[in-house]
Design a protein around this motif. Structure first.
Motif, PDB file in Angstrom:
ATOM      1  N   CYS A 159     -11.454  47.323  -8.549  1.00 23.29           N
ATOM      2  CA  CYS A 159     -10.077  47.072  -8.335  1.00 23.29           C
ATOM      3  C   CYS A 159      -9.486  46.525 -10.171  1.00 23.29           C
ATOM      4  N   ASN A 161      -7.055  45.202 -11.690  1.00 18.66           N
ATOM      5  CA  ASN A 161      -4.942  43.589 -11.322  1.00 18.66           C
ATOM      6  C   ASN A 161      -6.170  42.646 -11.561  1.00 18.66           C
ATOM      7  N   CYS A 163      -5.275  39.999 -10.036  1.00 15.51           N
ATOM      8  CA  CYS A 163      -4.223  39.124  -9.870  1.00 15.51           C
ATOM      9  C   CYS A 163      -5.090  37.431  -9.368  1.00 15.51           C
ATOM     10  N   TYR A 165      -4.947  34.795  -7.879  1.00 12.51           N
ATOM     11  CA  TYR A 165      -5.535  34.200  -6.452  1.00 12.51           C
ATOM     12  C   TYR A 165      -7.270  35.173  -6.125  1.00 12.51           C
ATOM     13  N   CYS A 166      -7.087  36.319  -6.758  1.00 13.46           N
ATOM     14  CA  CYS A 166      -8.008  36.953  -5.833  1.00 13.46           C
ATOM     15  C   CYS A 166      -9.487  37.298  -7.007  1.00 13.46           C
ATOM     16  N   HIS A 249      -0.677  49.562  -4.473  1.00  9.53           N
ATOM     17  CA  HIS A 249       0.260  48.595  -5.307  1.00  9.53           C
ATOM     18  C   HIS A 249       1.714  48.309  -6.030  1.00  9.53           C
TER      19      HIS A 249
END
Ligand code: SAM
Ligand code: SF4
Length: 454
Positions: A159, A161, A163, A165-166, A249
């Motif tokens: 990924c 992206n 994010c 928190y991830c 997404h």
């Protein structure tokens, strides 16, 4: 993704003469395929490691820990769980069978290892070192074991992206898209009667952390996008097959993809579209790259183009800085969209992510209360949305015998709703028509209207 990757190992192991056993004490090798997304998933594995430590006192077997925990907690596992014999990261899964079979003859440069535990625990080091050798290059398995009538097929991995928190981008690495020829070949393979279990696959779910950012660079310099991949897959599907994909997404949900779902009968009208939160301020802090308004606009466009679509989502409550007002906006968004169902979580700080630096300022008690609030609301909405469908006659794919009642069959609609109805095992693996009569929890109870073909 983990299910698919376990399916790959199962396929490889069985082809090399290994087979599953019923009880741990019969096993020569135990493989734990792990997830690091939430602390609870990791805690369960620490519990399993304790269980297998005790098992090791009574009989001999090799304990293998693979997947995201092996990436994230390599050092900790080497130090605190010395009974783990092999540590296999996400980029080395394809080497496991070879190492299990020829562990003593792996090339020296790999076997010696380089870390401080190299002498004490050479096996674990095999994979620490292997990680360095393979880093950055994810290899897609060409074949996965499938059973029943459903198959998970990975089409992309990793990924980009991030994010906030991830942990996924850190443990899975950057996005890579699988060669379309390999995807098509595997679909043809699992749809022949000779494949491992001899059953006909009727439903395929394409999986990836963010499937709709699939992009494969062809040798001629052109790029195959996700809708273009779907258009290549549909003609190779045998007979009647349902095609699904997870996860999408919202920022990558193109009009082209929405139109394709609306017009291509093989594509199931179900989209798992994680919103995560209802407050634009929190969405921005999460790094999701869409606002509440943009998400609602996307939902409106999807519903306009695919009127009977079922939408499900993920909701993450308790992100740092979340106020009562932000929480209220999430409830309000849920009431507006009326998702068919949702996976709902409370925020867990993950070391190494950007949000970890923000602290964890929503007290656990408040997180739990807010989580119960979203769960209660979603249960009510799910019930209402499904109640509205009672009386309808729908087509379902029969998956097996109900666990609760042997005289009943378990089936799924193309909108991914579970249905049970009285029927005979001969119906398993076929599409049948049923009438939805009432609800038990979130499962429809139905009656058979028209038997189908297998
Ligand atoms: N790629 C998907 C997307 O963009 O929505 C989600 C994949 S993630 C592995 C699955 C879900 O786990 C996320 O949608 C999120 O709700 C949840 N999750 C991720 N990180 C989390 C964390 N730190 N604490 C709690 N839940 C988390
Ligand atoms: Fe994690 Fe999904 Fe965000 Fe990727 S898109 S970082 S997998 S939540």
């Amino acid at each position: 993704m983990n299910k698919a990757e376990s399916g790959y190992l199962e396929y490889e192991l069985q082809n090399h003469g290994w087979f599953p056993v019923q009880a741990p004490e019969e096993a020569q090798v135990v493989i734990l395929n792990t997830c690091s997304v939430r602390k609870t998933a990791e805690d369960r594995i620490w519990g399993r490691l304790g269980f297998f430590k005790a098992q090791k006192k009574t009989h001999a077997f090799r304990l293998v820990l693979m997947g995201c925990m092996s990436e994230r907690l390599k050092e900790e596992i080497l130090n605190e769980a010395p009974h783990v014999d092999l540590l296999v990261g996400n980029f080395q899964k394809h080497r496991l069978v070879d190492v299990l079979e020829h562990g003593d003859t792996v090339p020296e440069a790999i076997a010696e290892g380089s870390g401080r535990n190299a002498q004490r625990r050479p096996r674990a080091e095999v994979h620490q070192e292997a990680h360095l050798i393979d880093s950055g290059e994810y290899r897609f398995a060409e074949r996965h074991s499938v059973s029943g009538f459903h198959a998970y097929l990975p089409i992309m991995h990793g990924c980009n992206n991030f994010c906030t928190y991830c942990i996924v981008p850190y443990v899975r690495g950057s996005e890579v898209s699988r060669n379309p020829e390999s995807i098509l070949a595997e679909i043809s393979r699992i749809q022949t009667p000779e494949h491992t279990t001899g059953q006909m696959i009727r439903e395929i779910t394409l999986v990836g952390q963010n499937v709709n950012s699939y992009r494969y660079r062809n040798q001629d310099g052109t790029t195959l996008t996700f809708p273009a991949l779907l258009r290549r897959i549909v003609p190779v599907l045998q007979d009647r097959t349902w095609l699904r994909f997870i996860t999408s997404h919202p920022k990558d949900m193109s009009a082209e993809l929405i139109d394709l779902i609306a017009t291509e009968p093989a594509l199931c009208p179900h989209i798992h579209l994680p919103v995560q939160h209802g407050s634009s301020r929190i969405l921005q802090a999460m790094g999701r790259r869409y606002t509440r308004e943009q998400y609602l606009d996307l939902v409106a466009r999807i519903r306009k183009t695919i009127p009977e679509v079922s939408l499900t989502t993920d909701i993450l409550i308790g992100f740092p800085g979340e106020s009562e007002e932000d929480y209220g906006l999430t409830l309000e968004l849920m009431r507006t969209v009326r998702f068919e169902d949702a996976f709902m979580y409370r925020y867990n700080p993950r070391e190494g992510t950007r949000a970890f630096e923000l602290g964890d300022d929503v007290p656990e008690k408040v997180k739990k209360e807010r989580l119960s609030g979203v769960i209660d609301l979603q249960r009510r909405i799910t019930r209402e949305v499904k109640n509205d469908k009672l009386g309808r006659i729908v087509e379902v794919l029969v998956e097996g015998i109900s666990k609760k009642n042997e005289g009943e069959l378990l089936a799924r609609t193309e909108r991914d709703e579970m249905v049970v109805f009285p029927g005979s095992p001969q119906q398993i693996g076929s599409f049948v028509r049923v009438r939805l009569n009432n609800l038990q929890g979130s499962t429809f109870r139905a009656e058979l209207i028209e038997a189908g073909r297998s």
